[in-house]
Write an enzyme that holds these catalytic residues in place. Structure first.
Site, PDB file in Angstrom:
ATOM      1  N   GLU A 272       9.245  -4.381  10.365  1.00  0.00           N
ATOM      2  CA  GLU A 272       9.686  -3.062   9.879  1.00  0.00           C
ATOM      3  C   GLU A 272      10.128  -2.154  11.024  1.00  0.00           C
ATOM      4  OE1 GLU A 272       6.936  -1.155   7.209  1.00  0.00           O
ATOM      5  OE2 GLU A 272       8.055   0.721   7.199  1.00  0.00           O
TER       6      GLU A 272
ATOM      7  N   ASP B 169       0.832  -1.211   0.000  1.00  0.00           N
ATOM      8  CA  ASP B 169       0.000   0.000   0.000  1.00  0.00           C
ATOM      9  C   ASP B 169       0.868   1.263   0.000  1.00  0.00           C
ATOM     10  OD1 ASP B 169       0.830  -0.061   2.631  1.00  0.00           O
ATOM     11  OD2 ASP B 169      -1.169   0.088   3.511  1.00  0.00           O
ATOM     12  N   SER B 170       2.206   1.095   0.054  1.00  0.00           N
ATOM     13  CA  SER B 170       3.096   2.253  -0.129  1.00  0.00           C
ATOM     14  C   SER B 170       2.903   2.859  -1.520  1.00  0.00           C
ATOM     15  CB  SER B 170       4.565   1.844   0.065  1.00  0.00           C
ATOM     16  OG  SER B 170       4.903   0.805  -0.830  1.00  0.00           O
TER      17      SER B 170
ATOM     18  N   LYS C 186      -1.334  -9.459   2.794  1.00  0.00           N
ATOM     19  CA  LYS C 186      -0.573  -8.989   3.958  1.00  0.00           C
ATOM     20  C   LYS C 186      -1.481  -8.106   4.810  1.00  0.00           C
ATOM     21  CE  LYS C 186       2.785  -5.620   3.831  1.00  0.00           C
ATOM     22  NZ  LYS C 186       2.248  -4.606   4.778  1.00  0.00           N
TER      23      LYS C 186
HETATM   24  O1  KIV Z   1       3.455  -1.068   1.592  1.00  0.00           O
HETATM   25  C1  KIV Z   1       4.597  -1.498   1.549  1.00  0.00           C
HETATM   26  O2  KIV Z   1       5.354  -1.279   0.599  1.00  0.00           O
HETATM   27  C2  KIV Z   1       5.055  -2.294   2.679  1.00  0.00           C
HETATM   28  C3  KIV Z   1       6.493  -2.621   2.733  1.00  0.00           C
HETATM   29  C4  KIV Z   1       7.215  -1.419   3.205  1.00  0.00           C
HETATM   30  C5  KIV Z   1       6.765  -3.809   3.572  1.00  0.00           C
HETATM   31  O3  KIV Z   1       4.293  -2.627   3.529  1.00  0.00           O
END
Ligand code: KIV
Length: 263
Positions: free
Chosen positions: A181, A43-44, A112
């Site tokens: 993280e 979700d980044s 996730k």
């Molecule tokens: O959203 C994302 O890219 C993540 C990673 C930083 C693990 O959760």
């Protein structure tokens, strides 16, 4: 060879697991061809691809579209779809229904979710219904408002103990792996030793079972916010700007298109 959650789990203690984020078809194709074992539609992408200030605004509709594109571009890696903020927090039923959309509609191989022990009921429901789950503990960006920003977690003894308990509870509830993280390296090492499933680190030091980076950070394509742990392997942003300037110059001068580009 097609990577599955089960195969990723078996890599613990054998080899370091290589993971990257992706949000579109072309990026996924290149990452997959490089032999990366797990591609996270993180979700980044809310920040790196959609320009939001943080990950909170991205919706299921947006994430489903990105996840489906990544699945289309991937032959071998396991594609994990990140469940966006408030797509699973309201109830187990809500989480189950939305995780199902990632599997059925986008074709993802796993989902996730962020959170520790308090997520156990949802994780159990997902796993019992055939949906592999990647956990995410430590600095969980969907909780930045509550955490007061992007702060390293587990520095205090009490917090560190809770994170170790969380990792063990997540393992017991059936996650195939955990993203850890933003914690001190010593805690990253301790948590990795405390569980039999792989721990994938991002800002969690050198002793995890694998590493994940946000692809835009690795490629130098996103500079609004660069955490200490993000290593830039190439400055594609600068290379792209140079190419755009050359194109602009050639269009303005009439050098492009030349004869070879004409019918
Ligand atoms: O959203 C994302 O890219 C993540 C990673 C930083 C693990 O959760």
């Amino acid at each position: 060879m097609k990577w599955t959650a089960t195969k990723i789990k078996q890599l613990k203690g054998r080899q370091n697991i290589v993971c990257l984020t992706a949000g579109d078809y072309s990026m996924a194709r290149i990452i997959d061809a490089a032999g990366v074992q797990l591609i996270l539609v993180g979700d980044s992408l809310a920040m790196t691809m959609l320009g939001y200030e943080n990950t909170l605004p991205v919706t299921m509709v947006e994430m489903l579209q990105h996840a489906a594109a990544v699945v289309r571009g991937t032959k071998e890696a396991l594609v994990v779809a990140d469940m966006p903020f408030m797509s699973y927090q309201a109830s187990v039923e809500q989480g189950l229904a939305n995780a199902g959309r990632f599997i059925k509609r986008a074709g993802a191989g796993a989902v996730k979710i962020e959170g520790g022990t308090f997520r156990v009921p949802l994780i159990k429901a997902l796993v019992e219904n055939g949906i592999p789950v990647l956990g995410h503990i430590g600095l969980t960006p969907q909780s930045i408002k509550e955490m007061g920003g992007y702060k390293v977690q587990g520095r205090k003894n009490k917090e560190a103990k809770q994170l170790i308990r969380d990792a063990r509870e997540l393992e017991k509830s059936g996650v195939f792996s955990i993203v850890l993280e933003g914690v001190p390296e010593s805690l990253g090492r301790e948590i990795t030793k405390a569980v039999k499933i792989p721990v994938i680190g991002i800002g969690a030091g050198r002793y995890c079972d694998g590493q994940i980076l946000v692809v835009h950070d690795l490629l130098g394509l996103y500079s609004d916010f660069t955490p200490k742990f993000a290593k830039r392997y190439v400055d594609l942003g600068a290379a792209m700007k140079k190419a755009f300037l050359s194109y602009k110059k050639e269009v303005e001068s009439g050098a492009f298109p030349s004869k070879e580009h004409c019918y």
